[in-house]
Design a protein around this motif. Structure first.
Motif, mmCIF file in Angstrom:
data_model
loop_
_atom_site.group_PDB
_atom_site.id
_atom_site.type_symbol
_atom_site.label_atom_id
_atom_site.label_comp_id
_atom_site.label_asym_id
_atom_site.label_seq_id
_atom_site.Cartn_x
_atom_site.Cartn_y
_atom_site.Cartn_z
ATOM 1 N N ILE A 53 81.438 -5.071 74.882
ATOM 2 C CA ILE A 53 81.182 -5.862 73.673
ATOM 3 C C ILE A 53 81.421 -5.020 72.423
ATOM 4 C CG2 ILE A 53 79.357 -6.977 72.313
ATOM 5 C CD1 ILE A 53 78.171 -7.908 75.031
ATOM 6 N N THR A 54 80.882 -3.798 72.427
ATOM 7 C CA THR A 54 81.047 -2.917 71.271
ATOM 8 C C THR A 54 82.505 -2.516 71.083
ATOM 9 O OG1 THR A 54 78.824 -2.051 71.708
ATOM 10 C CG2 THR A 54 80.192 -0.813 70.172
ATOM 11 N N PHE A 375 74.101 9.956 59.660
ATOM 12 C CA PHE A 375 75.528 9.873 59.943
ATOM 13 C C PHE A 375 76.092 8.476 59.727
ATOM 14 C CE2 PHE A 375 78.517 8.860 63.553
ATOM 15 C CZ PHE A 375 79.648 9.391 62.976
ATOM 16 N N LEU A 376 75.339 7.444 60.121
ATOM 17 C CA LEU A 376 75.847 6.075 60.053
ATOM 18 C C LEU A 376 75.870 5.522 58.629
ATOM 19 C CD1 LEU A 376 74.089 4.649 63.235
ATOM 20 C CD2 LEU A 376 76.540 5.059 62.955
ATOM 21 N N MET A 377 75.045 6.059 57.738
ATOM 22 C CA MET A 377 74.951 5.517 56.382
ATOM 23 C C MET A 377 76.273 5.527 55.605
ATOM 24 S SD MET A 377 71.215 6.788 55.058
ATOM 25 C CE MET A 377 69.725 5.984 55.643
ATOM 26 N N PRO A 378 77.102 6.581 55.680
ATOM 27 C CA PRO A 378 78.357 6.553 54.917
ATOM 28 C C PRO A 378 79.282 5.397 55.271
ATOM 29 C CG PRO A 378 77.878 8.783 55.627
ATOM 30 C CD PRO A 378 76.875 7.903 56.297
ATOM 31 N N VAL A 417 79.985 -3.724 59.575
ATOM 32 C CA VAL A 417 78.762 -3.384 58.840
ATOM 33 C C VAL A 417 77.523 -3.802 59.626
ATOM 34 C CG1 VAL A 417 77.402 -3.927 56.786
ATOM 35 C CG2 VAL A 417 79.820 -3.373 56.556
ATOM 36 N N LEU A 418 77.545 -4.980 60.251
ATOM 37 C CA LEU A 418 76.403 -5.446 61.045
ATOM 38 C C LEU A 418 76.143 -4.522 62.241
ATOM 39 C CD1 LEU A 418 76.932 -9.320 61.010
ATOM 40 C CD2 LEU A 418 75.188 -7.997 59.799
ATOM 41 N N PHE A 419 77.197 -4.041 62.867
ATOM 42 C CA PHE A 419 77.022 -3.107 63.981
ATOM 43 C C PHE A 419 76.364 -1.818 63.505
ATOM 44 C CE2 PHE A 419 79.595 -5.669 66.810
ATOM 45 C CZ PHE A 419 79.214 -5.246 68.083
ATOM 46 N N ILE A 420 76.781 -1.327 62.339
ATOM 47 C CA ILE A 420 76.182 -0.097 61.801
ATOM 48 C C ILE A 420 74.702 -0.323 61.473
ATOM 49 C CG2 ILE A 420 76.230 1.547 59.898
ATOM 50 C CD1 ILE A 420 78.552 1.887 61.833
ATOM 51 N N ILE A 424 71.308 1.585 63.077
ATOM 52 C CA ILE A 424 70.312 2.297 62.274
ATOM 53 C C ILE A 424 68.906 1.798 62.597
ATOM 54 C CG2 ILE A 424 69.457 2.609 59.915
ATOM 55 C CD1 ILE A 424 72.397 2.673 58.996
ATOM 56 N N VAL A 425 68.745 0.474 62.660
ATOM 57 C CA VAL A 425 67.419 -0.108 62.939
ATOM 58 C C VAL A 425 66.960 0.249 64.346
ATOM 59 C CG1 VAL A 425 66.163 -2.266 63.250
ATOM 60 C CG2 VAL A 425 67.694 -1.995 61.291
#
Length: 460
Positions: A53-54, A375-378, A417-420, A424-425
């Motif tokens: 899926i990913t 790491f994921l924020m950028p 963006v939704l995957f990132i 994070i959550v």
């Protein structure tokens, strides 16, 4: 637009050492990571469907977007240049700070795993602080390799990419042979591999994390021989190889070990020992492959520090990060200042978190979750930058363009963006499960401190 679209700058003496094959192997070495294979497999049989899926919904769109950005803006600095051109220098500096500091924060978790596996192979009774000292030593080995010229240093990840592929293949093929003789450790029926919404999702963000890194090679854009031609080829070739090897490794581990027995630090060696045994020729094979796995951990950090430190150096040259980040080696033209700072931060974090952790496995996961969120924020800036540059710089030649119309580009960006965001959550909390505040608070505090330090440096 706040900042004019930047044009390519002079090469500053960078040597054109990065060929197409180097870029492909560099990308495989960056994205294909063995150190997080056990946590992703720990989801259980449903991890197989989550991988697929990913791959389809995130990895492919992410690769296509990065190919367009990298070929349209092939300047040195990669991610920094893309965000700067879209949103201005301050947002680019914030993004670059997070991108750089995450590598310095991630390095301790990789070398904790390195030390844990080294102890498992050679010194079973090695203390936690003995493992931390090994981690500090490996940190500075990485710094020295990074300061060497790229045409020499590039061979570390090139060989590492081949070693990672070999280990994944051995685990995958070996597991099929083992299962034919002894049966499968987990129920891999179609019903069981379907995605499930349970406590195993605690490790789901690791799958997203494992697919990140396509943009890394663009940090050395002016050291590439032909980026417009080679970037799309490298992304497509590396993407296919990475997806295949990840699935092989995950299925192999699930065939060999029950999911509940997959240790975050010990999972790889435990799997190899089940497949080959612990004595005689089998024990020798396990030791050789274990040493190969240790080498791949070094290549992870060599690869990521190459890209992240070059990106930070470019931001420093623009005056958006302290000048020390931009200091280059007088001969090799490598970002020696950024590398030294990476070594200092990594060593300090190893010591600080070592004082808080009780075991190597606890230390690994706390460091990994903390650095992964940073790491994921950028990428929350990178994907929107792709859309904005399509609009404000529409006339710029695009040697490679994401297939489809503008609506397709918007949908790809939103999904990425939704995957990132979910990753994070989920590093902190899985829906339906109670929050472990003893774990979550140090991670969140670490992220907050990182953001505050970044703002201070940028304002200075």
């Amino acid at each position: 637009m706040e900042t004019a679209i930047a044009t390519s700058k002079k090469s500053n003496g960078f040597k054109k050492a990065f060929r197409g094959i180097d870029m492909t192997l560099f990308t495989v070495a960056a994205i294909l990571v063995i150190d997080t294979l056990a946590p992703s497999a720990a989801i259980g049989p449903s991890s197989i469907s989550w991988w697929i899926i990913t791959l389809v919904l995130f990895f492919i769109p992410y690769g296509l977007i990065t190919a367009e950005l990298g070929t349209t803006y092939p300047e040195q600095g990669g991610l920094y240049v893309w965000v700067r051109n879209a949103f201005g220098e301050r947002w680019a500096a914030r993004t670059t700070w997070l991108y750089w500091i995450n590598v310095a924060l991630w390095m301790p978790s990789v070398y904790v795993l390195f030390a844990g596996m080294f102890a498992q192979l050679f010194i079973p009774d090695l203390s936690l602080w003995g493992q931390i000292l090994i981690g500090i030593l490996m940190t500075w080995v990485t710094v020295v390799i990074g300061i060497i010229a790229l045409d020499i240093g590039k061979w570390v990840p090139n060989i590492g990419a081949l070693m990672k592929a070999l280990i994944m293949l051995v685990i995958g093929v070996g597991a099929f042979v083992y299962a034919a003789r002894h049966g499968v450790a987990n129920d891999l029926s179609f019903r069981n591999i379907l995605p499930s919404w349970d406590a195993g999702l605690y490790f789901l963000p690791v799958i997203v994390y494992n697919f990140m890194g396509f943009e890394l090679m663009s940090g050395a854009g002016e050291e590439m021989q032909n980026p417009q031609r080679d970037i799309p080829r490298a992304i497509i070739t590396a993407g296919l190889l990475i997806a295949f090897f990840y699935l092989m490794g995950t299925i192999g581990m699930l065939m060999a070990l029950p999911a509940e027995q997959l240790g975050l630090v010990t999972g790889i060696i435990d799997t190899l020992r089940i497949l080959f045994g612990e004595s005689g020729l089998g024990g020798v094979i396990v030791t050789i492959l274990g040493i190969g796995a240790l080498y791949t951990f070094l290549t992870n950090m060599v690869t990521w520090t190459m890209g992240a430190n070059r990106t930070a150096a470019e931001a420093a040259n623009e005056g958006e990060l302290p000048a020390f980040f931009g200091q280059l080696h007088p001969v090799n033209k490598t970002p020696v200042g950024a590398y030294v700072l990476t070594g200092i931060v990594s060593s300090a974090v190893l010591v600080i978190y070592g004082l808080m952790a009780a075991t190597a496995e606890e230390l690994f996961w706390s460091l990994f979750a903390f650095s992964s969120i940073v790491f994921l924020m950028p990428y929350l800036a990178m994907f929107p930058a792709f859309l904005k540059l399509r609009r404000v710089d529409a006339d710029r030649p695009r040697p490679y363009r994401v297939p489809g119309n503008h609506l397709t580009a918007i949908l790809m960006t939103i999904v990425c963006v939704l995957f990132i965001l979910q990753a994070i959550v989920f590093f902190i909390w899985v829906p339906g499960e109670p929050v472990d505040w003893g774990y979550a608070i140090p991670v969140l505090v670490g992220v907050a401190i990182t953001l505050i330090i970044g703002e201070f440096l940028i304002k200075r």
